[in-house]
Design an enzyme around this catalytic site. Structure first.
Site, short mmCIF file in Angstrom:
data_model
loop_
_atom_site.label_atom_id
_atom_site.label_comp_id
_atom_site.label_asym_id
_atom_site.label_seq_id
_atom_site.Cartn_x
_atom_site.Cartn_y
_atom_site.Cartn_z
NE ARG A 91 -2.24 -1.21 3.66
CZ ARG A 91 -1.69 -0.39 4.54
NH1 ARG A 91 -1.78 0.92 4.38
NH2 ARG A 91 -1.07 -0.85 5.60
CG HIS A 128 -7.05 -3.14 10.00
ND1 HIS A 128 -5.76 -2.68 10.15
CD2 HIS A 128 -6.97 -4.16 9.13
CE1 HIS A 128 -4.94 -3.39 9.39
NE2 HIS A 128 -5.65 -4.30 8.77
CE1 TYR A 165 2.32 -6.97 -4.14
CE2 TYR A 165 1.17 -6.18 -2.21
CZ TYR A 165 2.01 -7.09 -2.81
OH TYR A 165 2.51 -8.14 -2.07
CB CYS A 186 0.82 -6.11 14.03
SG CYS A 186 1.94 -4.75 13.66
CE LYS A 204 -7.00 -3.90 5.02
NZ LYS A 204 -5.65 -4.09 5.48
CB SER A 230 -0.59 -3.46 7.98
OG SER A 230 -1.77 -2.76 7.65
NE ARG A 259 0.33 -8.42 2.52
CZ ARG A 259 -0.24 -8.05 3.66
NH1 ARG A 259 -1.33 -8.66 4.10
NH2 ARG A 259 0.26 -7.07 4.39
CG ASP A 307 -7.20 -7.35 6.87
OD1 ASP A 307 -6.21 -7.19 7.61
OD2 ASP A 307 -7.46 -6.57 5.94
P1 GTP Z 1 -2.12 -7.58 7.44
O1 GTP Z 1 -2.61 -8.64 6.52
O2 GTP Z 1 -1.07 -6.72 6.84
O3 GTP Z 1 -3.21 -6.76 8.02
O4 GTP Z 1 -1.29 -8.33 8.62
P2 GTP Z 1 -1.74 -9.23 9.87
O5 GTP Z 1 -2.07 -8.35 11.03
O6 GTP Z 1 -2.74 -10.24 9.48
O7 GTP Z 1 -0.35 -9.96 10.26
P3 GTP Z 1 0.08 -11.50 10.12
O8 GTP Z 1 -0.72 -12.40 11.01
O9 GTP Z 1 0.13 -11.85 8.68
O10 GTP Z 1 1.56 -11.45 10.70
C1 GTP Z 1 2.55 -10.65 10.14
C2 GTP Z 1 3.92 -11.09 10.60
O11 GTP Z 1 4.00 -11.10 12.02
C3 GTP Z 1 4.26 -12.50 10.13
O12 GTP Z 1 5.58 -12.52 9.67
C4 GTP Z 1 4.13 -13.33 11.37
O13 GTP Z 1 4.97 -14.44 11.36
C5 GTP Z 1 4.47 -12.36 12.48
N1 GTP Z 1 3.73 -12.70 13.74
C6 GTP Z 1 2.42 -12.99 13.84
N2 GTP Z 1 2.08 -13.34 15.11
C7 GTP Z 1 3.21 -13.24 15.83
C8 GTP Z 1 3.51 -13.47 17.22
O14 GTP Z 1 2.66 -13.82 18.04
N3 GTP Z 1 4.80 -13.25 17.60
C9 GTP Z 1 5.77 -12.85 16.71
N4 GTP Z 1 7.00 -12.65 17.18
N5 GTP Z 1 5.53 -12.65 15.39
C10 GTP Z 1 4.27 -12.83 14.96
C1 SPV Z 2 -2.82 -4.41 5.25
O1 SPV Z 2 -1.86 -3.75 4.82
O2 SPV Z 2 -3.37 -4.17 6.35
C2 SPV Z 2 -3.33 -5.55 4.47
C3 SPV Z 2 -2.81 -5.75 3.11
O3 SPV Z 2 -4.21 -6.26 4.94
S1 SPV Z 2 -3.57 -4.74 1.95
O4 SPV Z 2 -4.74 -5.45 1.41
O5 SPV Z 2 -2.61 -4.50 0.87
O6 SPV Z 2 -4.02 -3.52 2.53
MN MN Z 3 -4.76 -5.63 7.09
#
Ligand code: GTP
Ligand code: SPV
Ligand code: MN
Length: 600
Positions: free
Chosen positions: A70, A241, A212, A265, A221, A263, A381, A288
């Site tokens: 983004r 979110h 993207y 996290c 979003k 994002s 992704r 999400d």
């Molecule tokens: P968006 O799709 O961008 O909104 O992200 P999201 O909030 O769904 O994050 P996601 O679960 O994909 O995790 C993102 C990164 O954080 C990945 O590389 C995970 O491995 C890492 N991660 C997730 N949960 C944990 C955790 O409990 N501890 C640690 N250290 N890393 C984590």
């Molecule tokens: C985020 O960035 O929080 C995502 C990926 O979930 S995107 O759809 O590109 O916004």
């Molecule tokens: Mn997201």
């Protein structure tokens, strides 16, 4: 054209005249159409089919190296006034922005097919669903929208002759000259020509120049958060979110929990976690976005408006997120991952060494021993149908939604913020959400990865109006029902580090220990101690995972007074941005926190 909807016809005609595509295709949402989008992309050489034995029905796309996430500094809330967009959004006068963008859109689809995608956010035909029509010149977008939303002719039927829809215009911004093709390259425009624009009063989206993720899949979003947050404000509900999960204890009691983390996290990971606590079960409703409304019983119900996962690939492994790995074994799209010699996927943190030479996300040969850069882009992704997740909850598409017992806020905070902390009450919970912060991740371009920024409610890049008014809206929810029916609010932090930069908490499946405490706070079974910052577990209330010492646990579950005093300064600075839009209730919460800390 398969619609009698005059407004829709007229809009499509207008866009056709402006963008001048070679052809128009109305999407029907069929498998044949999906297959055709993939075939076009493979022929265009910016997509690679994967090994049919290992990864049936899967494909990897390589985006342009400048178009990988983004673009927050090119994202606009073009409300009628700058004040309506607020201090956290980029603003351009809507008339001026339209003029600029019309110039860019003029002839921008030359040499391309224009796709008209009728889609539904939420189950087709349900009362809570919102219909969007995305016009795009990207087959990648069409294929991804097929997975992420409900696309097809059925949506046009529901729309009828005069139903309401959100017009979503998208172009990659790369017109082709007579006889020209993309030459195997992912088409997009340079950064200074990219615009991800929202016209909140008109409930319209115009996106230009990026192909993207959230820049281009406009249901996500743009519609389900930025535009929906404005609709939610006007109609008295919440567009957030947030992941939605179903937690079942060993006795079979169920609680639904939502969680807002910025994002990259940990939402996808938490949404489908495999608990390490025996007898407990997590199932997924969404990973999400959550739309939450009060039900007739006065409880807050959440639905997932999406139909798929657009998840962060790096770090996803059988160990960290087995259910995501199981969701992407077939019928999935990958973007910017690395490929093995036998055309399977690989990325950093997939849980095993690369089985030989790779082709990295930029299309070059890559070897572990000599590599200087990651093989997969950090924001690579996967796009996978939610229905393929082994732990998708049976009720995930229930148009009623699921009643929420707890809301979690969180982010990546290496220090100060404890593992878990329950708010004193609703307003204190809103305060917690409003001051949430996180280290910046690779999910957005042009921000300094690793530095902490405030990301209120994980909505900083996604709130379609003045953030101060958004806080007010959240505070107002309390008045809509009885206190005991409101979800309880918690702040969690899986990302505490030692001085030497090691994780203090193992995270992932072990986060179930914290979910258990949250659950039992909702049922009244779990003990807590009152601290200046909220209610926290006693040190032995949460069982220690392997490798976590009693000392670590104490560090994560005590109030770091000095850290919090610094935090207060930073919160004041943050609040200073909102001027007279900042609700006085939050200033009172801040003052009360300061007083409690000083007394401690
Ligand atoms: P968006 O799709 O961008 O909104 O992200 P999201 O909030 O769904 O994050 P996601 O679960 O994909 O995790 C993102 C990164 O954080 C990945 O590389 C995970 O491995 C890492 N991660 C997730 N949960 C944990 C955790 O409990 N501890 C640690 N250290 N890393 C984590
Ligand atoms: C985020 O960035 O929080 C995502 C990926 O979930 S995107 O759809 O590109 O916004
Ligand atoms: Mn997201």
């Amino acid at each position: 054209m398969s619609t009698k909807h005059q407004k829709l016809q007229q809009w499509v005609n207008e866009i056709t005249d402006m963008c001048q595509p070679d052809a128009i295709h109305w999407c029907d949402g069929t498998q044949a159409e999906y297959d055709e989008m993939i075939r076009i992309s493979i022929n265009g050489k910016y997509a690679t089919p994967l090994n049919e034995q290992k990864r049936p029905g899967c494909v990897n796309f390589n985006s342009d190296v400048t178009d990988v996430a983004r673009v927050e500094n090119r994202t606009y809330i073009a409300a009628k006034t700058k004040d309506a967009a607020g201090p956290t959004n980029n603003w351009i006068d809507p008339d001026e922005l339209k003029k600029t963008m019309k110039n860019l859109y003029k002839g921008c689809m030359k040499g391309r097919t224009m796709y008209v995608i009728p889609f539904s956010m939420g189950p087709i035909g349900s009362k809570i669903a919102k219909i969007g029509i995305e016009i795009t010149d990207s087959p990648y977008v069409v294929a991804n929208m097929h997975i992420m939303t409900r696309v097809g002719t059925k949506v046009l039927e529901i729309l009828g002759d005069d139903g309401e829809f959100v017009p979503c215009l998208h172009s990659v911004g790369k017109p082709l000259a007579e006889g020209e093709n993309d030459g195997g390259k992912w088409p997009c425009a340079p950064l200074d020509k990219k615009y991800i624009s929202h016209f909140p009063e008109e409930r319209t989206i115009w996106s230009y120049g990026s192909g993207y993720g959230g820049n281009a899949l406009l249901g996500k979003k743009c519609l389900a958060l930025r535009i929906a947050s404005v609709i939610a404000r006007d109609e008295g509900w919440l567009a957030e979110h947030m992941l939605i999960l179903k937690l079942t204890n060993p006795q079979g009691v169920v609680k639904y929990i939502t969680a807002a983390f910025p994002s990259a996290c940990g939402k996808t990971n938490l949404a489908m976690l495999v608990p390490t606590v025996p007898g407990w079960k997590v199932e997924t409703i969404g990973d999400d976005i959550a739309w939450m409304k009060f039900g007739e019983d006065g409880r807050l119900y959440a639905i997932n408006p999406e139909a798929g996962f657009f998840g962060v690939a790096p770090g996803t492994s059988d160990e960290s997120n087995k259910m995501a790995m199981a969701s992407i074994t077939k019928n999935s799209i990958f973007t910017n991952v690395a490929l093995t010699e036998d055309k399977d996927i690989w990325w950093e943190g997939i849980g095993y060494e690369p089985p030989g030479k790779l082709i990295d996300w930029t299309g070059n040969e890559w070897e572990m021993e000599t590599a200087t850069k990651p093989a997969a882009h950090p924001n690579a992704r996967f796009t996978a149908p939610a229905s393929q997740c082994p732990v998708i909850a049976p009720e995930w598409e229930d148009p009623k939604g699921v009643p929420i017992s707890a809301i979690l806020f969180g982010g990546r905070r290496p220090s100060t913020i404890p593992l878990v902390n329950q708010s004193r009450n609703w307003i204190h919970g809103v305060f917690m959400g409003s001051v949430a912060g996180s280290e910046i991740t690779a999910a957005a371009l042009d921000l300094k990865v690793g530095t902490v920024r405030r990301d209120p409610f994980a909505m900083l890049p996604f709130c379609g109006y003045h953030m101060g008014d958004y806080f007010k809206h959240w505070i107002g929810m309390e008045k809509k029902t009885d206190t005991d029916k409101l979800p309880k609010i918690f702040f969690v932090n899986w990302f505490r580090k030692t001085e030497s930069g090691k994780w203090l908490w193992p995270g992932y499946g072990e986060n179930s220990r914290v979910l258990k405490w949250v659950f039992e706070r909702c049922t009244g079974e779990a003990e807590a101690v009152e601290t200046p910052i909220g209610f926290m577990p006693t040190v032995d209330a949460i069982d220690r995972p392997e490798g976590v010492t009693a000392e670590d646990m104490k560090a994560m579950l005590s109030v770091d007074k000095d850290g919090w005093i610094k935090e207060l300064h930073s919160i004041k600075e943050h609040y200073g941005k909102f001027g007279d839009h900042l609700p006085k209730e939050l200033l009172e919460e801040l003052a009360a926190l300061e007083e409690r800390l000083n007394k401690a």
